[in-house]
Design a protein around this motif. Structure first.
Motif, PDB file in Angstrom:
ATOM      1  N   UNK A  75       0.809  -1.220   0.000  1.00 37.48           N
ATOM      2  CA  UNK A  75       0.000   0.000   0.000  1.00 37.48           C
ATOM      3  C   UNK A  75       0.847   1.278   0.000  1.00 37.48           C
ATOM      4  N   UNK A  76       2.149   1.142   0.309  1.00 34.24           N
ATOM      5  CA  UNK A  76       3.030   2.313   0.319  1.00 34.24           C
ATOM      6  C   UNK A  76       3.591   2.647  -1.060  1.00 34.24           C
ATOM      7  N   UNK A  77       3.366   1.778  -2.048  1.00 37.47           N
ATOM      8  CA  UNK A  77       3.895   2.024  -3.391  1.00 37.47           C
ATOM      9  C   UNK A  77       3.186   3.198  -4.047  1.00 37.47           C
ATOM     10  N   UNK A  78       3.987   4.103  -4.589  1.00 29.73           N
ATOM     11  CA  UNK A  78       3.436   5.278  -5.283  1.00 29.73           C
ATOM     12  C   UNK A  78       4.194   5.486  -6.594  1.00 29.73           C
ATOM     13  N   UNK A  79       3.554   6.103  -7.576  1.00 30.10           N
ATOM     14  CA  UNK A  79       4.283   6.443  -8.808  1.00 30.10           C
ATOM     15  C   UNK A  79       5.325   7.518  -8.510  1.00 30.10           C
ATOM     16  N   UNK A  80       6.477   7.412  -9.139  1.00 31.12           N
ATOM     17  CA  UNK A  80       7.545   8.396  -8.939  1.00 31.12           C
ATOM     18  C   UNK A  80       7.423   9.465 -10.016  1.00 31.12           C
ATOM     19  N   UNK A  81       7.098  10.710  -9.631  1.00 29.20           N
ATOM     20  CA  UNK A  81       7.021  11.773 -10.641  1.00 29.20           C
ATOM     21  C   UNK A  81       8.417  12.216 -11.065  1.00 29.20           C
ATOM     22  N   UNK A  82       8.555  12.606 -12.313  1.00 32.89           N
ATOM     23  CA  UNK A  82       9.828  13.097 -12.838  1.00 32.89           C
ATOM     24  C   UNK A  82       9.534  14.320 -13.687  1.00 32.89           C
ATOM     25  N   UNK A  83      10.129  15.453 -13.320  1.00 36.39           N
ATOM     26  CA  UNK A  83       9.859  16.726 -13.992  1.00 36.39           C
ATOM     27  C   UNK A  83       8.358  17.041 -13.990  1.00 36.39           C
ATOM     28  N   UNK A 140      17.507   2.131 -10.652  1.00 38.87           N
ATOM     29  CA  UNK A 140      16.451   2.757 -11.448  1.00 38.87           C
ATOM     30  C   UNK A 140      16.024   1.897 -12.636  1.00 38.87           C
ATOM     31  N   UNK A 141      16.517   0.655 -12.712  1.00 43.18           N
ATOM     32  CA  UNK A 141      16.292  -0.161 -13.905  1.00 43.18           C
ATOM     33  C   UNK A 141      15.013  -0.996 -13.849  1.00 43.18           C
ATOM     34  N   UNK A 142      14.444  -1.180 -12.664  1.00 43.84           N
ATOM     35  CA  UNK A 142      13.225  -1.986 -12.564  1.00 43.84           C
ATOM     36  C   UNK A 142      12.035  -1.045 -12.413  1.00 43.84           C
ATOM     37  N   UNK A 143      10.863  -1.602 -12.138  1.00 45.99           N
ATOM     38  CA  UNK A 143       9.696  -0.739 -11.982  1.00 45.99           C
ATOM     39  C   UNK A 143       9.656  -0.084 -10.608  1.00 45.99           C
ATOM     40  N   UNK A 154      22.112  10.703 -17.690  1.00 45.71           N
ATOM     41  CA  UNK A 154      21.401  11.883 -17.190  1.00 45.71           C
ATOM     42  C   UNK A 154      19.972  11.556 -16.754  1.00 45.71           C
ATOM     43  N   UNK A 155      19.284  10.718 -17.490  1.00 46.01           N
ATOM     44  CA  UNK A 155      17.914  10.364 -17.129  1.00 46.01           C
ATOM     45  C   UNK A 155      17.884   9.654 -15.774  1.00 46.01           C
ATOM     46  N   UNK A 156      18.862   8.781 -15.557  1.00 45.55           N
ATOM     47  CA  UNK A 156      18.927   8.078 -14.273  1.00 45.55           C
ATOM     48  C   UNK A 156      19.273   9.042 -13.142  1.00 45.55           C
ATOM     49  N   UNK A 157      20.137  10.004 -13.435  1.00 48.73           N
ATOM     50  CA  UNK A 157      20.504  10.977 -12.411  1.00 48.73           C
ATOM     51  C   UNK A 157      19.267  11.761 -11.967  1.00 48.73           C
ATOM     52  N   UNK A 166      16.200  10.753 -12.079  1.00 54.02           N
ATOM     53  CA  UNK A 166      15.335   9.858 -11.328  1.00 54.02           C
ATOM     54  C   UNK A 166      15.861   9.662  -9.902  1.00 54.02           C
ATOM     55  N   UNK A 167      17.183   9.554  -9.765  1.00 57.54           N
ATOM     56  CA  UNK A 167      17.800   9.421  -8.437  1.00 57.54           C
ATOM     57  C   UNK A 167      17.463  10.629  -7.579  1.00 57.54           C
ATOM     58  N   UNK A 168      17.631  11.813  -8.163  1.00 56.28           N
ATOM     59  CA  UNK A 168      17.373  13.045  -7.417  1.00 56.28           C
ATOM     60  C   UNK A 168      15.898  13.136  -7.021  1.00 56.28           C
ATOM     61  N   UNK A 169      15.016  12.789  -7.950  1.00 55.68           N
ATOM     62  CA  UNK A 169      13.588  12.828  -7.655  1.00 55.68           C
ATOM     63  C   UNK A 169      13.207  11.858  -6.547  1.00 55.68           C
ATOM     64  N   UNK A 170      13.756  10.643  -6.619  1.00 54.86           N
ATOM     65  CA  UNK A 170      13.440   9.643  -5.600  1.00 54.86           C
ATOM     66  C   UNK A 170      13.921  10.080  -4.218  1.00 54.86           C
ATOM     67  N   UNK A 171      15.186  10.521  -4.125  1.00 53.81           N
ATOM     68  CA  UNK A 171      15.754  10.864  -2.824  1.00 53.81           C
ATOM     69  C   UNK A 171      15.025  12.045  -2.194  1.00 53.81           C
ATOM     70  N   UNK A 172      14.584  12.989  -2.998  1.00 53.43           N
ATOM     71  CA  UNK A 172      13.778  14.091  -2.470  1.00 53.43           C
ATOM     72  C   UNK A 172      12.427  13.587  -1.976  1.00 53.43           C
ATOM     73  N   UNK A 173      11.833  12.644  -2.716  1.00 45.59           N
ATOM     74  CA  UNK A 173      10.503  12.131  -2.361  1.00 45.59           C
ATOM     75  C   UNK A 173      10.514  11.397  -1.024  1.00 45.59           C
TER      76      UNK A 173
END
Length: 895
Positions: free
Chosen positions: A9-17, A196-199, A332-335, A337-344
């Protein structure tokens, strides 16, 4: 990918930009306000538990234990939790046994009718071949090529096997020799920071079969060193058990002086934390001063974590970490995503924002402005000495009582000098003469500021006409090809070479003792005068006898200081008042005249350390070594074992294995193979170092036609169980109560004969006799070594009875199917009146529960209670299968 776990239930979509993506993440802050008080390192453990929770390996209660870290970290008995790291990293000495085990598991699966290709690492596993190269040649244009040629000659069997493994196993990258040091390759290339390679996006974390795996903590990746069995368990998708650690907050403030290096900072921190005592703890760095440290600076500090004794030395990810990913040419795309995830998930650190500071077990502080140029030595990495005090300190060490800071020299020997002739020229050695000066090891060779600092200082020294005496063995072993690239581009290589610091290899060289021979004339002079001569190196370890037998004093120093002491030719010099030498006009040249400032270094670094270098070097990481490319390796999913090989052998761990669970292993009328006291370390148990010529391993090699000159080391032969079993308990410092003095011997009780431990074990085996080991407190303390459990298993040991265990070694015993038993509180062999020469019978019920009390029957008629130290149901599952690897084989063939 399905995620049926209880925290789905804690799974959420990760927004990017601002846009939603197909990637998801576990929303950890939703667990409640306690989350934001957790140290950042503990948040990584929590995320792993949430993501992997299946209520078998990882329980919901485990998640609660970690979330309530503030209360649980101080529980006196410790709170155990499981941890599933995201990946594994290995080097060749410790990685070969793991690949050998995987190859043998494939054979076993084939015999049992399964598909052997099911045996692969379940998580990404990287092996970097970096521990085999030695400094046989130095101070020449072709030293690199000649050292590499010898490396391949000595290690052809091992390298052939590893090259087969590189093709045969999926999810395993094997980085060839000549690529760099494992920890630097990890930092510059292998580390993800986040997966960042899996879902699902989640934090990178790693365990490695090398204690300095902690270097990656500098980039914000939680990771530490473990033993081989633990690493194999993680590779096979199993969690490791750990005690929820205390977390010491290390607050850094202020700014470094312009002439101070990151090496000076780490040596200061190492001494400080050793004095405080951080064994078994996490250290997490915070405070505004961290923001002024580059990722390379942080990695230097994190690398020395084993030397200050903590489990990790962690720097949470901040904007500099993200910039480093770009500098090292990550996607760059992975970078983003990393930044977005860690902020989230609240894992992106702003070191200048005190409101982000979490709760710590305790806090200590360091003002960077208080750091002065330093070395450490002469025998331990945490014995820091200010450069200004160096002359007086070394002089004091010579007559001081023999110990970590003393050599016990009599007064009439303090001024001994020994003249000698080398290549037709006479030189003189004395106490304090430098014989080895090496820019080497992962600690500093990852750091452009100190490497370029050394290069710039070499340039100024050469321009002033300074030289290095020809008898000093100078060497430069960069941690990766990137270092060579920026040293070349900045134009400093010719000056380094002029001073003798030519590139000799890429790998863990002088720091691990692969320093190679000194000239015979030098070695003879040292012995003639019984001199305390010195090594100065930019590594992380300087224990007595480690660097070279002829350098009794060894000092850790920054690369520029390595060059300074090489030019000086001695360590007993006061750089403030004594010149390094004289220029063409016979004017004195002092160290201050050639020392580059931090500002000078940073300007060169900014210009020459660029992403394209990393792209070019790492684009050919698996194919850049021509000798490796030409090496012919077998094809196929099963390894064709060579019966004649003394390096690589199929281990007998799975001989006779069936699909069904084996009958419970009885411990009936067992004799103790050894009767040991307190604090027996894994170094006492596990084979290490050189192979003594009178040892069982030496006799075995001799029977195969191997001469002593070709023995190599136990480390190089870790892939051959016949050697390793014979080297178990072969340490000359082993104190066995049956013998009464230090020796690798034991009493064969039926015959009353004293013999080598392996020979006694063989006699017991011939007679069908069960074996146990009696031990005191902290059995198996020290470094985690897989052969400290594998060796006793192969010698026939079925159980150990000890007063207490080092945590990792106990789990390794379980992993090999050996029963760890513990005396009840206050009891031990002495209090129970046991001589160790009795027979012991231990009933182990088929429905054994975790930490159940069992009874031990002694042949004298007495009995006593012990605690079965299987601490979880999962450990009992491993034991019932005969070990963790056997469990995994059965699990695979049932799929």
């Amino acid at each position: 990918m399905a995620h049926p776990g209880p925290f789905h239930h804690l799974l959420k979509p990760l927004p990017l930009d601002g846009q939603s993506t197909s990637s998801q993440y576990f929303d950890l802050p939703a667990l409640g306000p306690a989350y934001h008080q957790l140290p950042f390192s503990i948040r990584v453990l929590l995320e792993s538990a949430v993501r992997n929770c299946d209520n078998f390996q990882v329980l919901e209660t485990d998640v609660s234990k970690i979330l309530q870290w503030a209360e649980n970290q101080s529980v006196p008995t410790g709170v155990e939790v499981p941890f599933r790291p995201a990946r594994v990293i290995l080097q060749d000495f410790t990685g070969v046994p793991a690949v050998v085990d995987f190859a043998a598991m494939r054979d076993a699966v084939q015999r049992l009718g399964g598909d052997p290709e099911q045996i692969n690492p379940q998580c990404p596993s990287d092996l970097v071949i970096d521990h085999s190269v030695q400094v046989d040649f130095a101070r020449s244009d072709n030293a690199l090529s000649k050292n590499e040629e010898l490396e391949f000659e000595r290690n052809k069997e091992r390298f052939t096997f590893l090259k087969w493994g590189a093709k045969a196993f999926k999810n395993m990258l094997i980085v060839p020799p000549g690529s760099g040091i494992v920890h630097q390759v990890n930092l510059e290339y292998l580390a993800r920071v986040c997966f960042t390679d899996s879902d699902i996006v989640y934090p990178d974390s790693v365990v490695g079969t090398d204690s300095h795996t902690t270097m990656i903590n500098g980039l914000g990746v939680v990771g530490w060193g473990v033993g081989g069995i633990e690493a194999e368990a993680v590779m096979l998708g199993q969690p490791i058990s750990m005690v929820l650690p205390k977390v010491l907050g290390y607050k850094i403030s202020g700014q470094m002086h312009s002439l101070v290096t990151s090496t000076d900072v780490v040596l200061t921190i190492t001494k400080h934390l050793r004095q405080i005592g951080v064994v078994g703890k996490f250290v997490e760095f915070f405070g505004p001063g961290v923001a002024s440290l580059s990722i390379a600076d942080r990695a230097t500090i994190a690398n020395m974590c084993p030397e200050y004794g903590a489990t990790i030395g962690y720097f949470p990810v901040d904007s500099q970490s993200i910039d480093y990913l770009r500098q090292t040419n990550r996607d760059e795309q992975k970078i983003k995503m990393i930044e977005g995830y860690l902020n989230a998930v609240g894992m992106m650190r702003n070191y200048s924002d005190a409101s982000q500071d979490p709760t710590f077990s305790e806090i200590v502080e360091l003002d960077l402005a208080s750091v002065v140029p330093s070395l450490s030595g002469p025998k331990r990495p945490h014995d820091r000495v200010s450069v200004s005090d160096m002359k007086a300190d070394f002089t004091t060490c010579l007559p001081a009582k023999i110990g970590f800071k003393g050599y016990g020299l009599p007064q009439d020997k303090l001024s001994t000098t020994v003249p000698f002739v080398m290549n037709g020229h006479e030189h003189v050695l004395k106490h304090g003469s430098v014989l080895i000066a090496a820019i080497t090891s992962c600690t500093n060779t990852s750091n452009p500021s100190v490497m370029l600092g050394a290069g710039l200082m070499a340039k100024k020294a050469v321009e002033k006409g300074l030289t290095v005496a020809p008898y000093i063995k100078t060497s430069l072993s960069p941690g990766s090809g990137v270092v060579t690239y920026y040293l070349q581009e900045s134009g400093v290589i010719p000056y380094l070479e002029t001073l003798g610091f030519s590139i000799v290899g890429y790998g863990c060289m002088t720091c691990i003792g692969n320093s190679g021979p000194l000239d015979d004339s030098v070695a003879d002079a040292v012995k003639k005068g019984d001199l305390v001569c010195c090594g100065v190196l930019s590594g992380n370890r300087n224990f007595e006898g480690r660097i070279h037998p002829d350098t009794r004093a060894n000092y850790l120093a920054s690369p520029p200081l390595v060059i300074a002491y090489a030019i000086a030719g001695k360590v007993d010099i006061d750089f403030e008042t004594e010149p390094l030498g004289h220029d063409a006009d016979n004017k004195p040249v002092f160290l201050r005249d050639i020392w580059p400032s931090r500002e000078e270094i940073q300007a060169v670094e900014k210009k020459h350390v660029i992403p394209s270098m990393f792209e070019e070097v790492y684009s050919k990481i698996t194919t850049g070594n021509e000798r490796w490319n030409k090496l012919e390796a077998p094809e196929g999913k099963l390894y064709p074992w060579d019966e004649k090989s003394t390096y690589i052998k199929s281990p007998p761990f799975f001989d006779g294995m069936t699909k069904e669970l084996p009958a419970p292993r009885k411990v009936e009328k067992a004799y103790p193979l050894l009767n040991l006291g307190d604090s027996v370390t894994t170094d006492h148990i596990s084979p290490a170092g050189s192979i003594a010529r009178t040892s069982p391993a030496a006799r075995f090699l001799g029977s195969k036609g191997i001469t002593p000159r070709e023995f190599n080391s136990y480390g190089s032969r870790r892939g051959n169980d016949a050697i390793m079993a014979r080297g178990t308990f072969a340490n000359i410092r082993l104190v066995n109560k049956f013998i009464g003095h230090a020796a690798p011997k034991t009493l064969h009780i039926p015959s009353k004969e004293v013999m080598d431990v392996f020979d006694a074990a063989e006699e017991y085996k011939k007679a069908g006799q069960h074996l146990i080991i009696l031990a005191g407190q902290d059995y198996g303390c020290g470094s985690s070594r897989d052969w400290a459990a594998k060796g006793p298993f192969l010698q026939g040991v079925r159980a150990v009875i000890a007063e207490s265990y080092e945590r990792i070694h106990r789990s390794n015993l379980v992993g090999m199917g050996i029963v760890p038993l513990q005396y009840t509180s206050g009891e031990n062999a002495e209090s129970l009146g046991l001589t160790g020469q009795e027979e012991y019978t231990i009933e182990i019920p088929s429905d054994l529960k975790p930490q159940q009390t069992l009874e031990v029957q002694v042949s004298t008629g007495k009995s006593f209670k012990v605690l079965a130290r299987f601490d979880t149901e999962l450990e009992l599952t491993y034991y019932r299968n005969g070990g963790i690897l056997n469990y995994m084989i059965r699990k695979m063939i049932q799929v």
